[in-house]
Design a protein around this motif. Sequence first.
Motif, PDB file in Angstrom:
ATOM      1  N   UNK A 227       0.829  -1.209   0.000  1.00 46.51           N
ATOM      2  CA  UNK A 227       0.000   0.000   0.000  1.00 46.51           C
ATOM      3  C   UNK A 227       0.865   1.262   0.000  1.00 46.51           C
ATOM      4  N   UNK A 228       1.980   1.253   0.729  1.00 44.10           N
ATOM      5  CA  UNK A 228       2.874   2.420   0.739  1.00 44.10           C
ATOM      6  C   UNK A 228       3.417   2.676  -0.660  1.00 44.10           C
ATOM      7  N   UNK A 229       3.799   1.612  -1.361  1.00 44.76           N
ATOM      8  CA  UNK A 229       4.331   1.796  -2.708  1.00 44.76           C
ATOM      9  C   UNK A 229       3.242   2.248  -3.673  1.00 44.76           C
ATOM     10  N   UNK A 231       0.663   4.214  -2.814  1.00 43.70           N
ATOM     11  CA  UNK A 231       0.419   5.627  -2.499  1.00 43.70           C
ATOM     12  C   UNK A 231       1.516   6.518  -3.066  1.00 43.70           C
ATOM     13  N   UNK A 232       2.745   6.021  -3.064  1.00 45.12           N
ATOM     14  CA  UNK A 232       3.891   6.840  -3.474  1.00 45.12           C
ATOM     15  C   UNK A 232       4.282   6.618  -4.935  1.00 45.12           C
ATOM     16  N   UNK A 233       3.433   5.967  -5.702  1.00 45.30           N
ATOM     17  CA  UNK A 233       3.739   5.758  -7.111  1.00 45.30           C
ATOM     18  C   UNK A 233       4.946   4.878  -7.343  1.00 45.30           C
ATOM     19  N   UNK A 234       5.139   3.879  -6.466  1.00 49.00           N
ATOM     20  CA  UNK A 234       6.230   2.936  -6.621  1.00 49.00           C
ATOM     21  C   UNK A 234       7.551   3.368  -6.024  1.00 49.00           C
ATOM     22  N   UNK A 235       7.572   4.489  -5.332  1.00 49.56           N
ATOM     23  CA  UNK A 235       8.831   5.019  -4.790  1.00 49.56           C
ATOM     24  C   UNK A 235       9.119   4.498  -3.391  1.00 49.56           C
ATOM     25  N   UNK A 236       8.118   4.437  -2.546  1.00 52.85           N
ATOM     26  CA  UNK A 236       8.317   4.115  -1.135  1.00 52.85           C
ATOM     27  C   UNK A 236       8.413   5.381  -0.300  1.00 52.85           C
ATOM     28  N   UNK A 237       8.570   5.217   0.981  1.00 54.19           N
ATOM     29  CA  UNK A 237       8.631   6.348   1.907  1.00 54.19           C
ATOM     30  C   UNK A 237      10.077   6.748   2.158  1.00 54.19           C
TER      31      UNK A 237
END
Length: 349
Positions: A227-229, A231-237
Amino acid sequence: MLAYEYGSDSRLHLREKDVPQAADGEVTIDVVAAGICGTDLKIARGEHRLFPPGTVRVPGHESVGRVRENRSGRDDLAPGTPVAIAPNIACGQCPPCRIDLGNLCEDYTSVGLTFDGGFAEVVRVTARGVAGGNVLPLPSGLDLVTAAMIEPVAAVVRGLRPLRLTSTDTVLVCGAGPIGLTAVVLAKQAGVRRIIVSQTSAARRELAREYGADETIDPRAEDLVQRVFEITGGIGAEVVIAATPVHQVFTDAVQAAAKGGRVNFFAGLPSGKGEVTVDANLIHYRELIVTGSTANTADDCAEAMEIVAGAPEAFAALITHRVPLREADRAFELATSGEALKVLLEPQV
């Protein structure tokens, strides 16, 4: 005086104790409020390394009050002065102290951890603590009850410092307890791009949104990392804060980090149960920076005091329950239940 003491039976009990007296260089403080934190809950479970079997000691390290007796020679600590206590007292001379890691002092002492603390009507601060700047006169106008948040805010300030928050960062906070929500407040103040909070409790996810989270995730219902990826368009936090003592959180924190990301292991696991599974290749190939943080210093508390004084309403809202010291058992039940955020004991009520 009344105190909530950890006894030789490894349980907390209300006790009548002698009022501590200040020796040369020391001060005593009439405690107005003392917060209950995860460390205190660990003590109550008999799991804290500084409270081995047979220990008799009063916990309480998130303490504020008014100076009762001043034998320090400091004019700014006159009786009646409202103060916060920075609990961790460093020697200033050992190798960690010489590189500004007083919280890791090799001759460490601490209010409420190595000697009697703030779950009492009166607390004594040693001469070394007074000389080391561990008694902080409060800014004019800062409410004493709100000031009880200074110590936990200081711990978060310390954890966030090496993460170097920027306006382009997505910040993932795992856990929406008082620490996680404080991290949300500070990240929002730093002007980060996006804040994501992972939390199993629906009520706390809603609180996280009220405090500034842009997205929330229920890690029991969704795959946190996936889910994090998304939300971030595949970038991560770019920044990840593990603020809850759950083994899987530490594994997920590394997996959810972006390339060049910074990860803070804020929460501590029980002694002897600290092993977690972490993919070292992710740290290697993504060039992640993984940091730990524990406790805080007097300087951290002084910085946190200014932060709390600058936005008192944000931190006062984290205090959900104020309980008289004589009802300490009920206060600890609240703090354990998950229904409360920050629970304060009030010895003078």
